[in-house]
Design a protein around this motif. Structure first.
Motif, PDB file in Angstrom:
ATOM      1  N   LEU A 109       0.828  -1.215   0.000  1.00  0.00           N
ATOM      2  CA  LEU A 109       0.000   0.000   0.000  1.00  0.00           C
ATOM      3  C   LEU A 109       0.861   1.263   0.000  1.00  0.00           C
ATOM      4  O   LEU A 109       0.341   2.367  -0.137  1.00  0.00           O
ATOM      5  CB  LEU A 109      -0.921   0.009   1.227  1.00  0.00           C
ATOM      6  N   HIS A 110       2.170   1.107   0.185  1.00  0.00           N
ATOM      7  CA  HIS A 110       3.052   2.268   0.202  1.00  0.00           C
ATOM      8  C   HIS A 110       3.122   2.894  -1.190  1.00  0.00           C
ATOM      9  O   HIS A 110       3.186   2.194  -2.201  1.00  0.00           O
ATOM     10  CB  HIS A 110       4.467   1.889   0.656  1.00  0.00           C
ATOM     11  N   GLY A 111       3.112   4.216  -1.237  1.00  0.00           N
ATOM     12  CA  GLY A 111       3.280   4.944  -2.504  1.00  0.00           C
ATOM     13  C   GLY A 111       4.008   6.237  -2.231  1.00  0.00           C
ATOM     14  O   GLY A 111       4.689   6.375  -1.204  1.00  0.00           O
ATOM     15  N   GLY A 112       3.861   7.184  -3.103  1.00  0.00           N
ATOM     16  CA  GLY A 112       4.498   8.481  -2.912  1.00  0.00           C
ATOM     17  C   GLY A 112       5.993   8.353  -2.722  1.00  0.00           C
ATOM     18  O   GLY A 112       6.684   7.736  -3.550  1.00  0.00           O
ATOM     19  N   GLU A 113       6.495   8.877  -1.625  1.00  0.00           N
ATOM     20  CA  GLU A 113       7.937   8.821  -1.362  1.00  0.00           C
ATOM     21  C   GLU A 113       8.416   7.382  -1.148  1.00  0.00           C
ATOM     22  O   GLU A 113       9.605   7.103  -1.261  1.00  0.00           O
ATOM     23  CB  GLU A 113       8.279   9.659  -0.124  1.00  0.00           C
ATOM     24  N   ALA A 114       7.500   6.500  -0.854  1.00  0.00           N
ATOM     25  CA  ALA A 114       7.883   5.105  -0.583  1.00  0.00           C
ATOM     26  C   ALA A 114       7.675   4.214  -1.803  1.00  0.00           C
ATOM     27  O   ALA A 114       7.877   3.000  -1.725  1.00  0.00           O
ATOM     28  CB  ALA A 114       7.071   4.569   0.589  1.00  0.00           C
ATOM     29  N   LEU A 115       7.301   4.830  -2.924  1.00  0.00           N
ATOM     30  CA  LEU A 115       6.976   4.025  -4.117  1.00  0.00           C
ATOM     31  C   LEU A 115       8.177   3.205  -4.598  1.00  0.00           C
ATOM     32  O   LEU A 115       8.042   2.028  -4.919  1.00  0.00           O
ATOM     33  CB  LEU A 115       6.471   4.943  -5.238  1.00  0.00           C
ATOM     34  N   GLN A 116       9.332   3.859  -4.612  1.00  0.00           N
ATOM     35  CA  GLN A 116      10.533   3.132  -5.079  1.00  0.00           C
ATOM     36  C   GLN A 116      10.806   1.919  -4.197  1.00  0.00           C
ATOM     37  O   GLN A 116      11.145   0.847  -4.701  1.00  0.00           O
ATOM     38  CB  GLN A 116      11.751   4.046  -5.031  1.00  0.00           C
ATOM     39  N   SER A 117      10.686   2.111  -2.919  1.00  0.00           N
ATOM     40  CA  SER A 117      10.942   0.997  -1.987  1.00  0.00           C
ATOM     41  C   SER A 117       9.935  -0.119  -2.210  1.00  0.00           C
ATOM     42  O   SER A 117      10.281  -1.310  -2.222  1.00  0.00           O
ATOM     43  CB  SER A 117      10.841   1.489  -0.541  1.00  0.00           C
ATOM     44  N   LYS A 118       8.690   0.256  -2.397  1.00  0.00           N
ATOM     45  CA  LYS A 118       7.667  -0.761  -2.638  1.00  0.00           C
ATOM     46  C   LYS A 118       7.981  -1.529  -3.921  1.00  0.00           C
ATOM     47  O   LYS A 118       7.891  -2.769  -3.969  1.00  0.00           O
ATOM     48  CB  LYS A 118       6.284  -0.118  -2.757  1.00  0.00           C
ATOM     49  N   ASN A 119       8.368  -0.792  -4.958  1.00  0.00           N
ATOM     50  CA  ASN A 119       8.678  -1.451  -6.233  1.00  0.00           C
ATOM     51  C   ASN A 119       9.845  -2.426  -6.084  1.00  0.00           C
ATOM     52  O   ASN A 119       9.829  -3.524  -6.633  1.00  0.00           O
ATOM     53  CB  ASN A 119       9.000  -0.401  -7.297  1.00  0.00           C
ATOM     54  N   LYS A 120      10.842  -1.985  -5.320  1.00  0.00           N
ATOM     55  CA  LYS A 120      11.993  -2.874  -5.110  1.00  0.00           C
ATOM     56  C   LYS A 120      11.562  -4.136  -4.365  1.00  0.00           C
ATOM     57  O   LYS A 120      12.050  -5.229  -4.659  1.00  0.00           O
ATOM     58  CB  LYS A 120      13.070  -2.133  -4.314  1.00  0.00           C
ATOM     59  N   TYR A 121      10.669  -3.968  -3.424  1.00  0.00           N
ATOM     60  CA  TYR A 121      10.183  -5.145  -2.685  1.00  0.00           C
ATOM     61  C   TYR A 121       9.479  -6.107  -3.639  1.00  0.00           C
ATOM     62  O   TYR A 121       9.702  -7.321  -3.604  1.00  0.00           O
ATOM     63  CB  TYR A 121       9.226  -4.726  -1.562  1.00  0.00           C
ATOM     64  N   GLU A 122       8.664  -5.542  -4.512  1.00  0.00           N
ATOM     65  CA  GLU A 122       7.906  -6.392  -5.447  1.00  0.00           C
ATOM     66  C   GLU A 122       8.827  -7.167  -6.379  1.00  0.00           C
ATOM     67  O   GLU A 122       8.488  -8.257  -6.850  1.00  0.00           O
ATOM     68  CB  GLU A 122       6.937  -5.531  -6.273  1.00  0.00           C
ATOM     69  N   GLN A 123      10.008  -6.575  -6.647  1.00  0.00           N
ATOM     70  CA  GLN A 123      10.934  -7.232  -7.574  1.00  0.00           C
ATOM     71  C   GLN A 123      11.797  -8.300  -6.888  1.00  0.00           C
ATOM     72  O   GLN A 123      12.540  -9.017  -7.555  1.00  0.00           O
ATOM     73  CB  GLN A 123      11.835  -6.172  -8.224  1.00  0.00           C
ATOM     74  N   LEU A 124      11.707  -8.395  -5.582  1.00  0.00           N
ATOM     75  CA  LEU A 124      12.519  -9.395  -4.876  1.00  0.00           C
ATOM     76  C   LEU A 124      12.042 -10.813  -5.183  1.00  0.00           C
ATOM     77  O   LEU A 124      10.860 -11.041  -5.478  1.00  0.00           O
ATOM     78  CB  LEU A 124      12.427  -9.168  -3.362  1.00  0.00           C
ATOM     79  N   LEU A 125      12.961 -11.757  -5.094  1.00  0.00           N
ATOM     80  CA  LEU A 125      12.577 -13.168  -5.149  1.00  0.00           C
ATOM     81  C   LEU A 125      11.697 -13.484  -3.933  1.00  0.00           C
ATOM     82  O   LEU A 125      11.827 -12.838  -2.885  1.00  0.00           O
ATOM     83  CB  LEU A 125      13.823 -14.059  -5.115  1.00  0.00           C
TER      84      LEU A 125
END
Lengths: 402, 416
Positions: free
Chosen positions: A372-388
């Motif tokens: 649910l994180h977005g805005g300033e945390a969007l990059q972090s969320k995206n990186k999490y989604e890309q993890l194995l």
């Protein structure tokens, strides 16, 4: 005669056996790191006594009609919203409404900012006024608040990056806000002002200056209980006699200040260690700052301590998914104060065995909360989604260990 | 508790007088001036007879009898590893007095001092007009016949130090009120049928406005005014019908219903009428082959709680207890001819809030389970020494992991 003696001996032995076996038949205390409640170490006897009084006022004092409950209210005790000093449950969630920007709340004459959605018998609870935007909120855990309270304003300013000078896409800002007169009477050491505003840090929008303000407003708005600090009755809008004593409010504030910080679990587990590395690499730690330092405090046990709350106490834009078009103070509607992550793994223990995370409890798991994180945390969320998947599990395991 | 604070002074004087009288009685008992009435242990008794079926001390040809019982114990308990240490409790001293006013008019009173006088209550003070076995009149302060324990609650009759949770944490035992009613019994072969029906004052708003933070019928016990006026202006109806087969046992069905809230005052309407209903089933039986005694009770409560009030105050509740008592030794011990050693166990269950949360549709907790193994020794039928170990699991309203509590209780209860 022999028979008599036999019975006496049997009775005596049985009695002794019972006494000896007492302790072994009683339930053991849970591990300390599984509990959120309990005082921080190093309190004096006098402070322990005040902690105990605050504990009773916070956890055991139930307000009834005769004691001033309501007539409109959300909860009838502090512990209703903070069971076991932990996070709240949706059944006792509350709604704030009526403010969309820094110009203030346009619905103050219609019951804003808090919707008291319960009423004592004979009264009708508040209804959300037409046209009012709102946020549904769950109460936060209250452990370790004394540490957060004792962080100096200078440290928060140092953590902030309002213009994103380091160009990492994260620009935390302190919440410069106006504060009530009674809060001004208890300014923290070396507090910093800016155009008559102070840095406020408690509440979902970080709109309350200190625990006295947070506590007094909770008595008033959550329970409909007036104090010398918040003397206006939320139902009538009139000043009435205090319904809770100043000493009790002070005891509760002291209790909140001196609740221990949540303790880690499984911190030596390799997956947990690896998860924390990933947490830092994904820049989650840029907002959920692992380590802070307290400044000087009148409570020696809180003075100049290093602690690990995983928050920077700053406001961050969290994106459209979490933007309810409601705010407090001078925060934007999309801005939320970074919540401390310590105790996160124990949240469900006070929420009936299920996670209810984010400001309104909409996330039923830690992973849902991350997504649910977005805005300033969007990059972090995206990186999490890309993890194995295996790496995601390590991150989650780390978060559960907090 | 402030119940009967007004009367405390008089009650203390009364008590002192009674104790002095009792000590004289005991002194003279050896001279056979006073006689102890035997408890009727025949199968003709029902739970509803418990108030009169007690071992009174009686002076020949004097129409007044006295009695009472005392309960005291030690307790060592711990909840989730936190113990308050060892305590000693003088739970209750109860005094009763009965009088035969005339051939068909009887009087009985029961006064209870709990926790060393912290709570003083007239539990029963009623006049009985005996007309026929099937139809009699009772008025005064009566014990509402809801369930079995409320009427049959004397400590010496039970193998457990604690009262059943269902009886005093769900139902308000001992629950008595000012009121009037009728009662009677009829017999046919092995069957006995008894009934009671009373109109009394009743509950008040405190059942949903109390510091227990739950719908809690015992909260109304704190309202001493129920002996002089009905809070709601309506009568509380309590009725019971009990069936007993001398070879099998007794089963009772009881019902209590009334408006509990003050919805009107000085002609002004303050709220809508809100009702509560209580349904209870109680039973007792003895398995002849093993001489195992079993007693139990179940109650279901329905309360009209305003929908705009907090869900902490539930509108449905239920609970039960079952005691199983197995005599394992009955013989002469020391100087007691019929001393009995019993093994027993009690199961307690209370759910103060049946249902699910509106917001999550998940189960509301606020419940309790307990199991209590016990050893009791009865040197005579009037005195019991009890050793209990109680283990309890209690969940908060959110149904979080239960708080585990264990207690050792060692005590006695005796008629005198």
């Amino acid at each position: 005669m022999k028979t008599k003696r036999f019975y006496y001996i049997i009775a005596a032995l049985s009695f002794i056996l019972v006494i000896i076996s007492c302790d072994k038949t009683l339930p053991n205390a849970p591990e300390e790191n599984l509990l959120l409640d309990g005082p921080l170490e190093g309190l004096t006897h006098e402070q322990q006594l005040q902690f105990l009084k605050g504990d009773i006022a916070f956890n055991d004092d139930v307000f009834t009609v005769e004691k001033g409950l309501g007539p409109l209210f959300n909860a009838n005790s502090c512990a209703t919203c903070h069971a076991g000093d932990g996070k709240g449950h949706p059944f006792i969630g509350f709604t704030r409404f009526g403010q969309t920007d820094a110009t203030g709340n346009n619905f103050l004459n219609q019951g804003a900012p808090q919707l008291q959605n319960k009423a004592i018998p004979g009264y009708a609870p508040e209804q959300l006024p037409a046209g009012a935007t709102f946020s549904n909120l769950l109460a936060p855990a209250v452990t370790g608040l004394g540490f957060l309270d004792a962080v100096s304003d200078a440290d928060l300013i140092a953590l902030s990056d309002p213009n994103d000078i380091n160009n990492d896409g994260i620009s935390g800002v302190p919440h410069w806000n106006t504060i009530p007169e009674y809060a001004k009477a208890q300014l923290r050491p070396n507090t910093i002002t800016n155009g008559g505003k102070h840095i406020t840090r408690f509440g979902k929008k970080g709109a309350a200056y200190n625990l006295l303000q947070q506590t007094s407003e909770a008595y008033n708005q959550d329970m409909g209980i007036t104090s010398v600090f918040e003397i206006i009755d939320t139902y009538s809008g009139l000043e009435i006699d205090p319904e809770v004593g100043t000493e009790q409010v002070n005891d509760v504030v002291f209790y909140l200040k001196t609740l221990k910080a949540p303790l880690r679990r499984d911190e030596t587990n390799p997956d947990v260690i690896e998860g924390e590395k990933l947490f830092t690499e994904m820049k989650c730690a840029s907002c959920h700052t692992p380590t802070l330092q307290t400044g000087p405090s009148t409570i020696e046990a809180l003075s100049n301590k290093t602690f690990h709350p995983y928050t920077d106490l700053l406001l961050h834009d969290m994106g459209t998914l979490l933007d309810d078009n409601y705010t407090e103070g001078f925060a934007l509607t999309s801005e939320w104060k970074t919540p401390a992550l310590w105790g996160l793994g124990l949240s469900q223990d006070s929420q009936g065995g299920t996670y209810f995370l984010m400001h309104d409890g909409r996330a039923k798991s830690i992973e849902e909360a991350i997504l649910l994180h977005g805005g300033e945390a969007l990059q972090s969320k995206n990186k999490y989604e890309q993890l194995l998947e295996s790496k995601k599990k390590q991150v989650l395991k780390f978060l559960e260990s907090l | 508790m402030k119940t009967f604070t007004f009367y405390k002074h008089k009650l203390v004087i009364f008590t002192l007088t009674f104790v002095v009288a009792s000590s004289n009685i005991n002194a003279q008992e050896t001279n056979s001036i006073f006689k102890r009435s035997k408890v009727d242990t025949t199968s003709a008794q029902l739970n509803m007879d418990a108030t009169y079926n007690r071992p009174f001390l009686k002076l020949d040809k004097v129409p007044v009898a006295f009695g009472g019982y005392l309960e005291a114990n030690s307790i060592y308990s711990s909840e989730d590893g936190v113990s308050d240490g060892l305590s000693f409790q003088a739970r209750r001293l109860t005094l009763f007095m009965s009088a035969t006013i005339s051939k068909r008019i009887k009087f009985l009173s029961e006064i209870e001092f709990e926790d060393g006088g912290k709570e003083i209550a007239i539990e029963f003070a009623a006049l009985d007009v005996i007309l026929y076995p099937e139809f009699n009149f009772r008025g005064g302060i009566i014990m509402n016949p809801i369930g079995g324990f409320n009427q049959n609650h004397d400590g010496p009759k039970w193998e457990f130090v604690e009262r059943p949770n269902m009886a005093n944490q769900l139902l308000p035992a001992t629950w008595s009120n000012a009121g009037f009613g009728i009662f009677g019994k009829t017999y046919k072969n092995n069957w006995i049928i008894g009934y009671e029906a009373y109109l009394t004052n009743g509950f008040d708003n405190n059942i949903i406005n109390n510091e227990e933070s739950k719908t809690f019928l015992p909260a109304s016990k704190e309202n001493g005014e129920r002996f002089e006026e009905s809070n709601s202006g309506h009568a509380l109806f309590t009725g019971k019908i009990a069936f007993k087969n001398r070879k099998i046992g007794e089963i009772g069905f009881s019902y209590m219903n009334g408006v509990y809230n003050k919805y009107e005052e000085d002609g002004l309407v303050l709220d809508t009428k809100r009702k509560l209903s209580v349904y209870a089933v109680d039973f007792t039986t003895t398995i002849k082959k093993t001489n195992t005694y079993i007693v139990g009770e179940y109650a279901f409560i329905s309360v009209d709680v305003p929908k705009t009030f907090t869900q902490q105050y539930g509108n449905k509740q239920q609970g039960f207890f079952v005691d199983i008592v197995q005599p394992v030794l009955k013989r002469k011990v020391l100087d007691w001819d019929n001393a009995t050693l019993n093994l027993a166990v009690r199961f307690d269950y209370v759910d103060w809030n049946i249902g699910t949360f509106n917001e999550t549709n998940t189960n509301i907790g606020d419940d309790l389970w307990a199991v209590t193994p016990a050893i009791s020794f009865r040197p005579t039928s009037q005195t019991v020494f009890r050793l209990n170990y109680r283990y309890q699991w209690q969940r908060d309203i959110l149904a979080n992991a239960p708080a585990n509590q264990a207690s050792w209780l060692l005590g006695f209860s005796t008629y005198f």
